[in-house]
Scaffold this active site. Structure first.
Site, PDB file in Angstrom:
ATOM      1  N   SER A  82      -2.481   4.726 -13.988  1.00 15.00           N
ATOM      2  CA  SER A  82      -3.493   4.436 -15.032  1.00 15.00           C
ATOM      3  C   SER A  82      -3.963   2.986 -15.074  1.00 15.00           C
ATOM      4  O   SER A  82      -4.831   2.654 -15.882  1.00 15.00           O
ATOM      5  CB  SER A  82      -3.010   4.844 -16.446  1.00 15.00           C
ATOM      6  OG  SER A  82      -2.979   6.247 -16.588  1.00 15.00           O
TER       7      SER A  82
ATOM      8  N   ASN B 181      -6.585  12.791 -10.710  1.00 15.71           N
ATOM      9  CA  ASN B 181      -7.265  13.237 -11.935  1.00 15.71           C
ATOM     10  C   ASN B 181      -7.073  14.745 -12.032  1.00 15.71           C
ATOM     11  O   ASN B 181      -6.596  15.374 -11.085  1.00 15.71           O
ATOM     12  CB  ASN B 181      -8.748  12.836 -11.929  1.00 15.71           C
ATOM     13  CG  ASN B 181      -9.496  13.451 -10.766  1.00 15.71           C
ATOM     14  OD1 ASN B 181      -9.637  14.664 -10.684  1.00 15.71           O
ATOM     15  ND2 ASN B 181      -9.934  12.607  -9.840  1.00 15.71           N
TER      16      ASN B 181
ATOM     17  N   ASP C 296       0.865  -1.168   0.000  1.00 15.16           N
ATOM     18  CA  ASP C 296       0.000   0.000   0.000  1.00 15.16           C
ATOM     19  C   ASP C 296       0.909   1.228   0.000  1.00 15.16           C
ATOM     20  O   ASP C 296       1.714   1.404   0.917  1.00 15.16           O
ATOM     21  CB  ASP C 296      -0.850  -0.046   1.278  1.00 15.16           C
ATOM     22  CG  ASP C 296      -1.783   1.139   1.417  1.00 15.16           C
ATOM     23  OD1 ASP C 296      -1.594   2.164   0.731  1.00 15.16           O
ATOM     24  OD2 ASP C 296      -2.702   1.033   2.250  1.00 15.16           O
ATOM     25  N   ILE C 297       0.774   2.062  -0.993  1.00 13.40           N
ATOM     26  CA  ILE C 297       1.706   3.186  -1.139  1.00 13.40           C
ATOM     27  C   ILE C 297       1.614   4.164   0.025  1.00 13.40           C
ATOM     28  O   ILE C 297       2.591   4.842   0.352  1.00 13.40           O
ATOM     29  CB  ILE C 297       1.502   3.899  -2.500  1.00 13.40           C
ATOM     30  CG1 ILE C 297       2.749   4.698  -2.884  1.00 13.40           C
ATOM     31  CG2 ILE C 297       0.260   4.770  -2.498  1.00 13.40           C
ATOM     32  CD1 ILE C 297       2.798   5.123  -4.324  1.00 13.40           C
TER      33      ILE C 297
ATOM     34  N   ASP D  87      -5.722   7.452  -5.192  1.00 16.25           N
ATOM     35  CA  ASP D  87      -6.015   8.859  -4.884  1.00 16.25           C
ATOM     36  C   ASP D  87      -6.884   8.957  -3.622  1.00 16.25           C
ATOM     37  O   ASP D  87      -6.578   9.731  -2.689  1.00 16.25           O
ATOM     38  CB  ASP D  87      -6.750   9.455  -6.100  1.00 16.25           C
ATOM     39  CG  ASP D  87      -6.840  10.972  -6.098  1.00 16.25           C
ATOM     40  OD1 ASP D  87      -6.178  11.607  -5.266  1.00 16.25           O
ATOM     41  OD2 ASP D  87      -7.578  11.507  -6.946  1.00 16.25           O
TER      42      ASP D  87
END
Ligand code: AR6
Length: 171
Positions: free
Chosen positions: A121, A23, A9-10, A33
């Site tokens: 993406s 976005n 998990d970043i 995000d």
């Protein structure tokens, strides 16, 4: 630059900067995000709103990158970038590579030595995993930068295994 692949998990990465697959609105969303804003707290959104009110009135264009605080996350900065939506009929790979290039440049300018990237993406924006990994590594493996270590963070086991196969490393 050293390039690592990890599963995880970043938002938990102990690095100087993490990259957000945002976005153009910069005002949050789902996927990575959503996780970054949720765990980083309202300071990140406040800086994103300020960016929209100043330099990015029309939003952050696809392929570009901009930094904010990382709020309550272990990282010091979040570098927001906007990946292209995948298209089967139009080649948008250059824009995807721009995300990695520009995010790395912004991180380097801030003085970050360690940077973690999500697989931009490859979720809601629909980019096929193997090619998303190829595009990421095409930039990261040959980058000229003051950043010393890039970590490509793959969220689930299947994506991580795919990334290892693409790189040709033993699984
Ligand atoms: N840590 C690491 N990777 C993650 C995490 C996490 N916590 N959560 C998801 N991923 P996505 P996109 C992976 O959809 O395709 C948002 O609404 C996920 O499994 O987050 O660039 C934005 O606001 C996938 O492999 O980003 C935009 O509207 C990768 O991160 C849109 O989604 C990217 O998936 C951007 O879509």
């Amino acid at each position: 630059m050293q390039v690592n692949l990890v599963q995880g998990d970043i938002t938990r990465q102990e690095v100087d900067a993490i990259v957000n697959a945002a976005n153009s609105s910069l005002l949050g969303g789902g996927g990575v995000d959503g996780a970054i804003h949720r765990k980083g707290g309202p300071e990140i959104l406040a800086e994103c709103r300020a960016l929209r009110a100043s330099h990015y009135g029309r939003g952050l264009p696809t392929g570009q990158a901009v930094a904010t605080t990382a709020g309550k996350l272990p990282a010091r900065w979040v570098v927001h970038t906007v990946g292209p939506v995948y298209s089967a009929t139009e080649d948008r790979a250059e824009l995807l590579r721009d995300c990695y290039r520009n995010a790395l440049r912004v991180a380097g300018e801030l003085g970050a030595r360690t940077v973690a990237f999500p697989l931009i993406s490859s979720g809601i924006f629909g980019w096929p995993i193997d090619d998303a990994v190829r595009q990421a590594l095409a930039v990261l493996d040959s980058a000229e930068t003051t950043v010393e270590q890039a970590t490509l963070v793959l969220f689930d086991a299947a994506t991580y295994q795919s990334a290892l196969s693409v790189r040709g490393a033993p699984a």
